[in-house]
Scaffold this active site. Structure first.
Site, PDB file in Angstrom:
ATOM      1  N   ASP A 154       0.834  -1.219   0.000  1.00  0.00           N
ATOM      2  CA  ASP A 154       0.000   0.000   0.000  1.00  0.00           C
ATOM      3  C   ASP A 154       0.860   1.256   0.000  1.00  0.00           C
ATOM      4  O   ASP A 154       2.011   1.245   0.428  1.00  0.00           O
ATOM      5  CB  ASP A 154      -0.911  -0.022   1.239  1.00  0.00           C
TER       6      ASP A 154
ATOM      7  N   ASN B 163     -10.733  -2.469  -5.771  1.00  0.00           N
ATOM      8  CA  ASN B 163      -9.956  -1.555  -6.620  1.00  0.00           C
ATOM      9  C   ASN B 163     -10.595  -1.350  -8.002  1.00  0.00           C
ATOM     10  O   ASN B 163     -10.249  -0.406  -8.721  1.00  0.00           O
ATOM     11  CB  ASN B 163      -8.510  -2.036  -6.777  1.00  0.00           C
TER      12      ASN B 163
HETATM   13  C1  IPE Z   1      -5.424  -2.751  -0.531  1.00  0.00           C
HETATM   14  O1  IPE Z   1      -5.048  -1.419  -0.610  1.00  0.00           O
HETATM   15  C2  IPE Z   1      -5.358  -3.395  -1.885  1.00  0.00           C
HETATM   16  C3  IPE Z   1      -4.014  -3.561  -2.438  1.00  0.00           C
HETATM   17  C4  IPE Z   1      -2.894  -3.275  -1.848  1.00  0.00           C
HETATM   18  C5  IPE Z   1      -3.970  -4.126  -3.771  1.00  0.00           C
HETATM   19  P1  IPE Z   1      -6.142  -0.279  -0.784  1.00  0.00           P
HETATM   20  O2  IPE Z   1      -5.402   1.004  -0.842  1.00  0.00           O
HETATM   21  O3  IPE Z   1      -7.037  -0.582  -1.932  1.00  0.00           O
HETATM   22  O4  IPE Z   1      -6.967  -0.421   0.558  1.00  0.00           O
HETATM   23  P2  IPE Z   1      -7.811   0.663   1.376  1.00  0.00           P
HETATM   24  O5  IPE Z   1      -8.785   1.269   0.418  1.00  0.00           O
HETATM   25  O6  IPE Z   1      -6.847   1.674   1.902  1.00  0.00           O
HETATM   26  O7  IPE Z   1      -8.448  -0.114   2.474  1.00  0.00           O
HETATM   27  C1  IPE Z   2      -1.392   0.358  -3.477  1.00  0.00           C
HETATM   28  O1  IPE Z   2      -1.210   1.725  -3.475  1.00  0.00           O
HETATM   29  C2  IPE Z   2      -1.568  -0.222  -4.856  1.00  0.00           C
HETATM   30  C3  IPE Z   2      -2.933  -0.639  -5.170  1.00  0.00           C
HETATM   31  C4  IPE Z   2      -3.938  -0.638  -4.336  1.00  0.00           C
HETATM   32  C5  IPE Z   2      -3.179  -1.107  -6.524  1.00  0.00           C
HETATM   33  P1  IPE Z   2      -2.425   2.743  -3.474  1.00  0.00           P
HETATM   34  O2  IPE Z   2      -2.768   3.064  -4.888  1.00  0.00           O
HETATM   35  O3  IPE Z   2      -3.536   2.215  -2.672  1.00  0.00           O
HETATM   36  O4  IPE Z   2      -1.759   3.992  -2.775  1.00  0.00           O
HETATM   37  P2  IPE Z   2      -2.446   4.962  -1.710  1.00  0.00           P
HETATM   38  O5  IPE Z   2      -3.006   4.117  -0.614  1.00  0.00           O
HETATM   39  O6  IPE Z   2      -3.499   5.708  -2.448  1.00  0.00           O
HETATM   40  O7  IPE Z   2      -1.333   5.823  -1.233  1.00  0.00           O
HETATM   41 MG    MG Z   3      -4.035   2.378  -0.711  1.00  0.00          MG
END
Ligand code: IPE
Ligand code: IPE
Ligand code: MG
Length: 241
Positions: A20, A68
């Site tokens: 994340d 996502n």
């Molecule tokens: C979890 O991260 C999914 C992945 C790392 C692929 P998200 O960024 O989607 O999760 P939330 O929305 O912060 O819970």
């Molecule tokens: C994790 O990084 C990757 C995916 C969930 C695909 P994020 O895209 O969730 O990054 P933040 O949480 O917005 O910083």
């Molecule tokens: Mg995230």
């Protein structure tokens, strides 16, 4: 709790990572979110190589959740473009490290070119006997349990199984990748303390390590810190030690 030395370094058999913070890393650097995802691939390469080198048997990386799909289409398209690039460019790294690739997740929403490349990479690495690496793509923990329940219900309806045969082992056998052991250690980056629908069935006794760095900054030293933290845990599994 049993106190252990600070330098206790234990390599878990099975590791799962919620990668994340790509977007936040990019924002801090004044870049577009997608640049964070791009840099995240370097962190994937480092973690995969280092886990394989240290003898981790199974690694599950959360790359794209069921939820996502609700992101802007442009970001989704770029994420899958990066996934295709990863599968093409990193095949040699996977082969060199003896890594066997698997996919955890639903296939129905994935585009046919993504599925083709995924299937081809899974097939190309099928003979590797080192670490298993499962990419959780279009993955949801609740959806995985729903899918297992449907498969079991169909077997009961057809008479292949009795309802009373459904036990923990039967549910495990109907998860997306039944050959993977439950994670001993769950790592989440970017400081968030939540599960976000990842491996709900499998994490029941996982140790949780939260790293404050965003995923693109997560390097071998952060993985080692997680393994030291893991080495200091006392795992009781409900028993009195
Ligand atoms: C979890 O991260 C999914 C992945 C790392 C692929 P998200 O960024 O989607 O999760 P939330 O929305 O912060 O819970
Ligand atoms: C994790 O990084 C990757 C995916 C969930 C695909 P994020 O895209 O969730 O990054 P933040 O949480 O917005 O910083
Ligand atoms: Mg995230």
């Amino acid at each position: 709790m049993k106190a252990k030395a600070n330098d206790d370094f234990v390599v878990p058999r099975s590791v799962a990572v919620i990668m994340d913070g790509n977007g936040r890393w990019a924002k801090q650097a004044g870049l577009e979110r997608i640049r964070g995802h791009e840099r995240g691939i370097d962190a994937v390469r480092t973690t995969v190589t280092e886990c394989a080198r240290l003898g981790v048997q199974a690694l599950v990386l959360y790359a794209f959740s069921e939820e996502n799909w609700q992101r802007p289409q442009r970001e989704i398209d770029l994420l899958f473009k990066l996934l295709k690039r990863f599968l093409t460019e990193e095949l040699s790294t996977l082969m060199k490290n003896g890594v066997r690739l698997l996919h955890s997740g639903r296939r129905d929403r994935l585009a046919s070119d993504v599925l083709d490349l995924l299937d081809r990479t899974v097939a190309a690495t099928a003979g590797n006997t080192g670490m298993k690496l499962s990419l959780a793509i279009s993955y949801g923990g609740r959806q995985e349990i729903v899918d297992a329940a449907r498969a079991l219900a169909a077997k009961v309806a057809s008479g292949a199984m009795r309802a009373t045969d459904i036990d923990e082992a039967a549910i495990h056998a109907h998860l997306y990748q039944p050959s993977l052991p439950d994670p001993d250690l769950l790592i989440r980056t970017a400081g968030e303390r939540r599960i976000s629908n990842f491996l709900l069935w499998q994490v029941s006794y996982a140790e949780i390590h939260v790293a404050d760095v965003c995923w693109p900054e997560f390097g071998a030293e952060h993985l080692h810190a997680a393994f030291r933290d893991y080495g200091r845990r006392t795992r009781k599994f409900g028993k009195v030690l």
